[in-house]
Motif scaffolding. Structure first.
Motif, PDB file in Angstrom:
ATOM      1  N   ALA A  42       0.711  -1.129   0.158  1.00  0.00           N
ATOM      2  CA  ALA A  42      -0.077   0.261   0.041  1.00  0.00           C
ATOM      3  C   ALA A  42       0.787   1.263   0.045  1.00  0.00           C
ATOM      4  O   ALA A  42       0.458   2.479  -0.475  1.00  0.00           O
ATOM      5  CB  ALA A  42      -1.008  -0.083   1.274  1.00  0.00           C
ATOM      6  N   GLN A  43       1.855   1.226   0.663  1.00  0.00           N
ATOM      7  CA  GLN A  43       2.903   2.348   0.707  1.00  0.00           C
ATOM      8  C   GLN A  43       3.258   2.886  -0.630  1.00  0.00           C
ATOM      9  O   GLN A  43       3.460   4.136  -0.770  1.00  0.00           O
ATOM     10  CB  GLN A  43       4.167   2.162   1.650  1.00  0.00           C
ATOM     11  CG  GLN A  43       5.232   1.144   1.092  1.00  0.00           C
ATOM     12  CD  GLN A  43       6.089   1.048   1.813  1.00  0.00           C
ATOM     13  OE1 GLN A  43       6.486   1.981   2.671  1.00  0.00           O
ATOM     14  NE2 GLN A  43       7.116   0.000   1.810  1.00  0.00           N
ATOM     15  N   LYS A  44       3.436   2.000  -1.634  1.00  0.00           N
ATOM     16  CA  LYS A  44       3.811   2.415  -2.956  1.00  0.00           C
ATOM     17  C   LYS A  44       3.182   3.619  -3.581  1.00  0.00           C
ATOM     18  O   LYS A  44       3.560   4.308  -4.391  1.00  0.00           O
ATOM     19  CB  LYS A  44       3.998   1.243  -3.828  1.00  0.00           C
ATOM     20  CG  LYS A  44       4.961  -0.015  -3.486  1.00  0.00           C
ATOM     21  CD  LYS A  44       4.986  -1.183  -4.241  1.00  0.00           C
ATOM     22  CE  LYS A  44       6.106  -2.397  -3.717  1.00  0.00           C
ATOM     23  NZ  LYS A  44       5.918  -3.502  -4.601  1.00  0.00           N
ATOM     24  N   ILE A  45       1.908   3.573  -3.137  1.00  0.00           N
ATOM     25  CA  ILE A  45       0.754   4.503  -3.895  1.00  0.00           C
ATOM     26  C   ILE A  45       1.349   5.947  -3.641  1.00  0.00           C
ATOM     27  O   ILE A  45       1.392   6.602  -4.431  1.00  0.00           O
ATOM     28  CB  ILE A  45      -0.346   4.336  -3.105  1.00  0.00           C
ATOM     29  CG1 ILE A  45      -1.246   3.053  -3.311  1.00  0.00           C
ATOM     30  CG2 ILE A  45      -1.307   5.220  -3.642  1.00  0.00           C
ATOM     31  CD1 ILE A  45      -2.284   2.522  -2.570  1.00  0.00           C
ATOM     32  N   SER A  46       1.911   6.034  -2.314  1.00  0.00           N
ATOM     33  CA  SER A  46       2.248   7.474  -2.157  1.00  0.00           C
ATOM     34  C   SER A  46       3.894   7.573  -1.936  1.00  0.00           C
ATOM     35  O   SER A  46       4.355   8.670  -1.318  1.00  0.00           O
ATOM     36  CB  SER A  46       1.856   7.864  -0.664  1.00  0.00           C
ATOM     37  OG  SER A  46       2.079   6.909   0.257  1.00  0.00           O
ATOM     38  N   ASN A  47       4.722   6.829  -2.406  1.00  0.00           N
ATOM     39  CA  ASN A  47       6.196   6.759  -2.620  1.00  0.00           C
ATOM     40  C   ASN A  47       6.929   6.655  -1.241  1.00  0.00           C
ATOM     41  O   ASN A  47       7.628   7.600  -1.343  1.00  0.00           O
ATOM     42  CB  ASN A  47       6.467   7.963  -3.653  1.00  0.00           C
ATOM     43  CG  ASN A  47       5.981   7.836  -5.136  1.00  0.00           C
ATOM     44  OD1 ASN A  47       5.950   6.563  -5.443  1.00  0.00           O
ATOM     45  ND2 ASN A  47       5.523   9.118  -5.642  1.00  0.00           N
ATOM     46  N   PHE A  48       6.415   6.162  -0.355  1.00  0.00           N
ATOM     47  CA  PHE A  48       7.051   5.900   0.910  1.00  0.00           C
ATOM     48  C   PHE A  48       7.999   4.651   0.848  1.00  0.00           C
ATOM     49  O   PHE A  48       7.818   3.931  -0.139  1.00  0.00           O
ATOM     50  CB  PHE A  48       6.151   5.959   2.073  1.00  0.00           C
ATOM     51  CG  PHE A  48       5.568   7.248   2.319  1.00  0.00           C
ATOM     52  CD1 PHE A  48       4.312   7.575   2.109  1.00  0.00           C
ATOM     53  CD2 PHE A  48       6.245   7.948   3.037  1.00  0.00           C
ATOM     54  CE1 PHE A  48       3.815   8.835   2.222  1.00  0.00           C
ATOM     55  CE2 PHE A  48       5.491   9.363   3.494  1.00  0.00           C
ATOM     56  CZ  PHE A  48       4.411   9.578   2.986  1.00  0.00           C
ATOM     57  N   ASN A  49       9.099   4.582   1.720  1.00  0.00           N
ATOM     58  CA  ASN A  49       9.860   3.424   1.831  1.00  0.00           C
ATOM     59  C   ASN A  49       9.964   2.969   3.142  1.00  0.00           C
ATOM     60  O   ASN A  49      11.094   3.178   3.787  1.00  0.00           O
ATOM     61  CB  ASN A  49      11.048   3.810   1.118  1.00  0.00           C
ATOM     62  CG  ASN A  49      12.064   2.662   1.148  1.00  0.00           C
ATOM     63  OD1 ASN A  49      11.349   1.557   0.844  1.00  0.00           O
ATOM     64  ND2 ASN A  49      13.174   2.856   0.963  1.00  0.00           N
ATOM     65  N   PHE A  50       9.109   2.785   3.951  1.00  0.00           N
ATOM     66  CA  PHE A  50       8.877   2.339   5.305  1.00  0.00           C
ATOM     67  C   PHE A  50       9.717   0.835   5.329  1.00  0.00           C
ATOM     68  O   PHE A  50       9.188   0.084   4.480  1.00  0.00           O
ATOM     69  CB  PHE A  50       7.414   2.262   5.917  1.00  0.00           C
ATOM     70  CG  PHE A  50       6.579   3.332   5.933  1.00  0.00           C
ATOM     71  CD1 PHE A  50       5.419   3.114   5.652  1.00  0.00           C
ATOM     72  CD2 PHE A  50       7.479   4.413   6.167  1.00  0.00           C
ATOM     73  CE1 PHE A  50       4.634   4.457   5.616  1.00  0.00           C
ATOM     74  CE2 PHE A  50       6.739   5.767   6.241  1.00  0.00           C
ATOM     75  CZ  PHE A  50       5.237   5.601   5.883  1.00  0.00           C
ATOM     76  N   SER A  51      10.548   0.502   6.421  1.00  0.00           N
ATOM     77  CA  SER A  51      10.994  -0.688   6.708  1.00  0.00           C
ATOM     78  C   SER A  51       9.865  -1.910   7.234  1.00  0.00           C
ATOM     79  O   SER A  51       8.913  -1.160   7.452  1.00  0.00           O
ATOM     80  CB  SER A  51      12.133  -0.778   7.681  1.00  0.00           C
ATOM     81  OG  SER A  51      11.396  -0.290   9.052  1.00  0.00           O
ATOM     82  N   PRO A  52      10.163  -3.082   6.964  1.00  0.00           N
ATOM     83  CA  PRO A  52       9.279  -4.088   7.441  1.00  0.00           C
ATOM     84  C   PRO A  52       9.170  -3.811   8.989  1.00  0.00           C
ATOM     85  O   PRO A  52       8.162  -4.061   9.452  1.00  0.00           O
ATOM     86  CB  PRO A  52      10.023  -5.461   7.248  1.00  0.00           C
ATOM     87  CG  PRO A  52      10.753  -5.014   6.195  1.00  0.00           C
ATOM     88  CD  PRO A  52      11.401  -3.723   6.272  1.00  0.00           C
ATOM     89  N   ALA A  53      10.060  -3.401   9.899  1.00  0.00           N
ATOM     90  CA  ALA A  53       9.956  -3.036  11.276  1.00  0.00           C
ATOM     91  C   ALA A  53       8.979  -2.036  11.536  1.00  0.00           C
ATOM     92  O   ALA A  53       8.028  -2.024  12.407  1.00  0.00           O
ATOM     93  CB  ALA A  53      11.385  -3.017  11.876  1.00  0.00           C
ATOM     94  N   GLN A  54       9.106  -1.032  10.580  1.00  0.00           N
ATOM     95  CA  GLN A  54       8.201   0.251  10.762  1.00  0.00           C
ATOM     96  C   GLN A  54       6.865  -0.297  10.298  1.00  0.00           C
ATOM     97  O   GLN A  54       5.774   0.369  10.940  1.00  0.00           O
ATOM     98  CB  GLN A  54       8.729   1.181   9.998  1.00  0.00           C
ATOM     99  CG  GLN A  54      10.021   1.921  10.407  1.00  0.00           C
ATOM    100  CD  GLN A  54      10.642   2.912   9.483  1.00  0.00           C
ATOM    101  OE1 GLN A  54      10.382   2.735   8.257  1.00  0.00           O
ATOM    102  NE2 GLN A  54      11.415   3.815  10.134  1.00  0.00           N
ATOM    103  N   ALA A  55       6.686  -0.807   9.397  1.00  0.00           N
ATOM    104  CA  ALA A  55       5.315  -1.203   8.970  1.00  0.00           C
ATOM    105  C   ALA A  55       4.604  -2.220  10.112  1.00  0.00           C
ATOM    106  O   ALA A  55       3.480  -2.188  10.264  1.00  0.00           O
ATOM    107  CB  ALA A  55       5.438  -2.158   7.628  1.00  0.00           C
ATOM    108  N   ASP A  56       5.346  -3.308  10.524  1.00  0.00           N
ATOM    109  CA  ASP A  56       4.963  -3.896  11.883  1.00  0.00           C
ATOM    110  C   ASP A  56       4.492  -3.292  12.985  1.00  0.00           C
ATOM    111  O   ASP A  56       3.340  -3.485  13.583  1.00  0.00           O
ATOM    112  CB  ASP A  56       5.983  -4.914  12.183  1.00  0.00           C
ATOM    113  CG  ASP A  56       5.752  -5.830  13.261  1.00  0.00           C
ATOM    114  OD1 ASP A  56       5.820  -5.665  14.575  1.00  0.00           O
ATOM    115  OD2 ASP A  56       4.873  -6.843  12.833  1.00  0.00           O
TER     116      ASP A  56
END
Length: 557
Positions: A42-56
């Motif tokens: 979902a983050q790709k829609i707004s060009n973000f680059n969160f890490s897996p830990a941040q997503a968790d």
């Protein structure tokens, strides 16, 4: 600082997500688990680059918010309910309590310079003003006195970000020259004060308490600072705030409670509350979006005023939530709050959210006979709150002659409406995410701003707008329930805190006793919208019938 209208438009930078994320949210409604891979896609829609830990870290909050969306949809609001996109807290049919302006202070006995000048640390603004007016002390002496106290106690309490010493001494000398020549500007003339370091002053840094902004210097003066300077007050310090106005932890450490330095001072107006409590400043300017004056004032035993939304210009102040941010004084007494508020309130063409309203205050009241005061019945019977001291407060109000009338909370889900704060904060600091500068902030837990800013990017614009529409209903319902009351009282930490930060109602938080550990407790006096006149009068009458505000920490450290 940008024009308010332009700043407000940035809220809708998340709107591009709504057409795709609708399905994303519906998965939560259908109880399909929200997983790390879903967030990362979902983050790709707004060009973000969160890490897996941040997503968790976001998963629990994303799931919880989907439940809030369901509550808002269950209201089935008709099309006629309009969103409060440019927030105006005035309900339909609103009749203000104050019809005219007036400012009358209580008569006071002559004030004498104490034999021990250290006692000046806990004098009120009114008392210090009398000493200056009668030339028993100079502003230079007073300013130097408080600067030295700030230096002495800052090593343990950590409440100063920047001392504005050179600037302050010049201002104090100017104040003395004016007073000596007969050009006396009023009670604040020559009085030292401090501001929470989210207010800009062009000669010094404005750090927001956060690593990404610790070298920031804004080429403007906040309107509140300008008004205080015009009144002759002397700014001596930029004070701490929890980073980006959350809590009491900033890039230099944790601001402490002078009553118990093993504890933080709470926040986010951490420095103003701690410095005033410790007798290091007569008053300071704080801010509140969701408890940031009420909470530290309670922790540190101060008296604080959170005014109605739109009463005081926010020009030159950090924006966290354009529709909820408010500035107000933290002081030693209700009377001091009234004095400072009388100086800084008013419409400002630089802040289009300011709203014209009268302020009529008379500090000569002795009792509350004839007053109709509401109280949130359920909150006062909740023994998990500060039940004993709050109950004593109700009894004191009865002794003073007030008629107490029980109140119930409105049915609109204020917690769900509160997602507006998260969306606005996520917009206000979206740039931190785009540049990964939020990683430099001190706090990185699930409840800290960096994580909130991240998951706020997934709040659909449609849900923000529906929350805004529900807020319109909330404002109207609360106005109708408060009709006929002069004021009401509530425990400081209850659902009322979120409710009234959304509706825009003013409050005064003041000490009402101590807990078993010897730390201060508080009560909040709540006013009608733009009803600061009656609110301050009632709170002052109660405070003058008690002595809790005259107590101060021993500072044995």
């Amino acid at each position: 600082m940008k024009n308010n209208n332009l700043k407000y438009i940035t809220i809708f930078t998340i709107s591009g997500l709504s057409f795709v994320l609708g399905a994303f949210v519906m998965k939560a409604v259908d109880r399909t688990p929200i997983t790390v891979p879903i967030v990362l896609e979902a983050q790709k829609i707004s060009n973000f680059n969160f890490s897996p830990a941040q997503a968790d870290s976001m998963l629990n909050y994303l799931d919880a918010r989907s439940k809030d969306y369901q509550e808002l949809r269950a209201l089935k609001m008709p099309n006629s309910v309009v969103p409060s996109l440019t927030f105006n807290p005035i309900p339909q049919g609103f009749v203000p309590q104050d019809k005219t302006n007036g400012f009358v202070l209580a008569k006071t006995a002559p004030v004498k310079l104490p034999a021990n000048k250290d006692d000046l640390a806990f004098y009120t603004v009114r008392q210090l003003g009398e000493l200056l007016r009668t030339k028993q002390v100079t502003s230079v002496e007073l300013t130097r006195f408080f600067i030295e106290r700030l230096k002495k106690y800052n090593t343990r309490l950590l409440f100063v970000i920047t001392l504005t010493e050179e600037y302050a001494m010049k201002r104090a000398a100017k104040a003395d020259a004016e007073i000596k020549s007969g050009h006396y500007r009023g009670i604040l003339h020559g009085i030292p004060y401090g501001v929470k370091d989210l207010l800009a002053q062009k000669d010094y840094k404005t750090t927001f308490g956060a690593v990404p902004f610790k070298d920031q210097q804004l080429n403007t003066d906040a309107t509140v600072i300008t008004k205080l300077e015009e009144a002759g007050a002397v700014m001596v310090a930029k004070l701490t705030l929890g980073e980006l106005a959350q809590g009491d932890v900033w890039f230099g450490g944790q601001t402490k409670n002078p009553w118990d330095i093993t504890r933080g001072s709470s926040g986010s107006s951490a420095g103003p509350a701690s410095a005033v409590s410790a007798g290091c400043l007569p008053f300071a300017i704080g801010s509140e979006t969701l408890g940031s004056i009420v909470s530290p004032s309670t922790e540190c035993g101060d008296t604080g005023l959170r005014p109605s939304f739109g009463r005081i210009s926010k020009y030159g102040a950090m924006a966290l939530s354009w529709s909820m941010d408010k500035l107000g004084p933290i002081t030693r007494s209700v009377e001091d709050c009234a004095i400072v508020f009388n100086t800084i309130h008013g419409v400002d063409p630089k802040d289009l959210s300011t709203i014209p309203a009268s302020f009529n205050y008379n500090g000569n009241g002795k009792d509350l006979k004839g007053w109709k005061i509401g109280y949130l019945k359920a909150s006062f019977t909740n023994r998990s709150l500060n039940y004993k001291n709050d109950s004593i407060t109700l009894n004191k109000l009865k002794e003073l002659g007030a008629e107490l009338i029980p109140l119930e909370m409105p049915k609109i889900p204020a917690t769900a409406v509160g997602l507006m704060l998260d969306a606005e904060a996520g917009a206000a600091f979206q740039d931190l995410l785009l540049n990964h500068r939020e990683d430099g902030m001190v706090l990185q837990g699930k409840n800290a701003w960096p994580n909130t800013f991240r998951w706020a990017q997934f709040i659909p614009a449609t849900e923000y707008i529906n929350a805004s529409r529900a807020r319109t209903l909330l404002v109207q319902e609360w106005y109708e329930q408060l009709k006929g009351l002069d004021i009401y009282v509530a425990p400081s930490f209850s659902s009322n805190l979120r409710l009234t930060n959304l509706t825009g109602n003013p409050c005064v938080v003041l000490p009402n006793g101590f807990n078993q550990r010897g730390r201060p407790t508080s009560i909040t006096f709540m006013g009608q919208l733009f009803g600061e006149g009656k609110l301050l009068q009632a709170a002052g009458i109660y405070q003058n019938a008690t002595d809790f505000h005259t107590k101060h920490p021993a500072l044995n450290f």
